[in-house]
Design an enzyme around this catalytic site. Sequence first.
Site, PDB file in Angstrom:
ATOM      1  CE  LYS A 116     -30.346 -23.124 -24.334  1.00  0.00           C
ATOM      2  NZ  LYS A 116     -31.561 -23.335 -24.091  1.00  0.00           N
ATOM      3  CD  GLU A 200     -23.557 -27.318 -24.571  1.00  0.00           C
ATOM      4  OE1 GLU A 200     -23.958 -26.778 -25.240  1.00  0.00           O
ATOM      5  OE2 GLU A 200     -23.709 -27.273 -22.990  1.00  0.00           O
ATOM      6  CG  HIS A 234     -28.997 -26.253 -14.610  1.00  0.00           C
ATOM      7  ND1 HIS A 234     -27.700 -26.503 -14.642  1.00  0.00           N
ATOM      8  CD2 HIS A 234     -29.583 -27.481 -14.331  1.00  0.00           C
ATOM      9  CE1 HIS A 234     -27.194 -27.006 -14.210  1.00  0.00           C
ATOM     10  NE2 HIS A 234     -28.390 -27.983 -14.940  1.00  0.00           N
ATOM     11  CD  GLU A 274     -27.119 -16.894 -20.066  1.00  0.00           C
ATOM     12  OE1 GLU A 274     -26.675 -18.415 -19.856  1.00  0.00           O
ATOM     13  OE2 GLU A 274     -28.051 -16.733 -20.000  1.00  0.00           O
ATOM     14  CD  GLU A 292     -29.077 -20.291 -22.836  1.00  0.00           C
ATOM     15  OE1 GLU A 292     -29.721 -20.031 -23.830  1.00  0.00           O
ATOM     16  OE2 GLU A 292     -29.076 -20.599 -21.532  1.00  0.00           O
ATOM     17  CG  ASN A 294     -30.476 -15.339 -22.138  1.00  0.00           C
ATOM     18  OD1 ASN A 294     -31.110 -16.126 -22.567  1.00  0.00           O
ATOM     19  ND2 ASN A 294     -29.622 -15.326 -21.673  1.00  0.00           N
ATOM     20  NE  ARG A 296     -34.698 -13.641 -22.660  1.00  0.00           N
ATOM     21  CZ  ARG A 296     -34.702 -13.849 -21.065  1.00  0.00           C
ATOM     22  NH1 ARG A 296     -33.801 -13.297 -19.889  1.00  0.00           N
ATOM     23  NH2 ARG A 296     -34.064 -15.868 -21.160  1.00  0.00           N
TER      24      ARG A 296
END
Length: 642
Positions: A116, A200, A234, A274, A292, A294, A296
């Site tokens: 990240k 963050e 989350h 995202e 981030e 993903n 996939r």
Amino acid sequence: MFKKILIANRGEIAARVIDSARKLGVATVAVYSDADATARHVAMADEAVHIGGPRPADSYLRGDAIIAAAIATGAEAIHPGYGFLSENPDFVEAVEKAGLTFIGPSASAIRAMGLKDAAKALMEQAGVPVVPGYHGANQDPEHLAGAADTIGYPVLIKAVAGGGGKGMRLVERPQDFAAALESAQGEARTAFGNPAVLIEKYVQKPRHIEVQVFGDGASAVHLFERDCSLQRRHQKVIEEAPAPGMTEAMRAAMGQAAVRAAEAIGYKGAGTVEFIVDGSDGLRADRFWFMEMNTRLQVEHPVTEAITGIDLVEWQLRVASGEPLPAAQDAIRLSGHAFEARLYAEDVPAGFLPATGTLSHLRFPEGARADTGVRPGDTISPWYDPMIAKIITHGPTRAIALSRLRAALEGTEVAGSVTNLSFLGALARHEGFARGEVDTGLIARDLDSLTRAAAPDLSVRALAALGAAGLAEGGGAMAGFALWAPLLHTVTLDGFTAQVQVLAPGHARVRIEDEEAECRRVSGSWWVNGRPSGARIVPTPGRISVFGPGAFHFERTDPLDRRSEAAGGGLTLSPMPGLVKAVFVSPGQTVKAGDRLAVLEAMKMEHTLAAARDGTVAEVLTSPGSQVEAGVALIRLEEEQA
């Protein structure tokens, strides 16, 4: 197009890939562990290859065995699904070195987004807005604490590798930082083999909005956004597309940023960018930041498919086989609204602990899409994610799609394992959610009301009693009714005893303490005290379930069984099968209620076991590294003094 592909995954995603491959005339090869020998995806595939033991490390994470299975069966390509090896660049390189095609992005693209901190630096260079934070290499606890002070509390500690909420902790006060950091790093080390974290700024009223992208290695398009703000710790619970309150200006800005992100790394295949969004003042084009990517297919991809009419797995296969992007940006249209609810085997009252069990009854409603990897009679094992199904609905408007989701959840029936079905139903009925007032804190704020179990009323208990008496469908003993001798049954279920008097076929009177219910079978449905119940009675081994509206499960109780439970909270039991990662107490040690006693690792997550009361530790019955079964005593406190 490929003639044959191997799917390096299991469960509902493997079944989902098989469905699309079959439509394209592509043969499929499944792989399976010892635990999955009779699984649905194995039965669906044209061929299946056994690759090892039940632990993921012994099967689904064995890239060498998977590649060998592909070569042995003549597969030309490997589809990774999501999870396991789907974002492992070393696996991608091994697949390509073996002369096979990886159906997904390149190893370099996965590496670029895999950490990240590095990904955020790359996104800044590409002109994509990022959240303020510390993404450096210095992992000294004091340095990280200083970075948190600079950023300003509250902050999020996040593992730089992986996802799914693992290795992530919210810290609201400086004095809590050290313990949260240790916990996050420990979980990250277990889940990803990498304890490094980043820090963050925590957005106070955050919304989680992600954009589906698709690239061919040179150019990319977006397929609009999904809102994934309904989260618990989350973990996404209900997703929808498009995002409530989205403006055309913000949709264009987010879409362009997502495409820039994908094109910056030469992305090929399906991916998700995202963003964290500040929803405190509505949705504004200057209030979203990259979180981030993903690299996939996502669990929630069906809602995008529903609003675009595009089969994303088909696109994956076509692009991986050498075709260009199937559609240009201006040809992709958004139609209506869609929801997806994740149905899990989990014990909600016990804190959403993952559960196991054999699905003695499983039924999905007509009119909704149900992506599942299980069938009636299948077992939810402790080795993998406990997802049972994804329930997806679509409608011309958000209100209609949500109404269809409520109906679909009410029409879903599961017995044999505890589930989060009632919790999902409560979320779907939440007034704020219905108005589109979504943010990632909604569930936490209203957790008590959302998880409050509805008490079964007289109607439900009466129907359960009929089931226990063998009268679920109006037959059984009812068929043998004799005018001169009405049949009388006494049944005991957990919580109550009932007398069931059979008056005629399809007609019985049920007495529970001082209440009475008259039950009639009318045109295949049960009426109770003159009103239609809309319920179905489903007997399963050792249990009676009553479905609709709501789901209620009653254990058949032996009234002669006088076994008593351990009193006073003196025993700490393992809530599920798992690995004892740590023990924090020793005999003779004094503890307070809520103190950490041990950490259990199960279903890819760490669970802290805490003291139920104040007391003194009498015995520690386990040790770190022990594999334990559900219900096993781990720690015993001394008996309380009278």
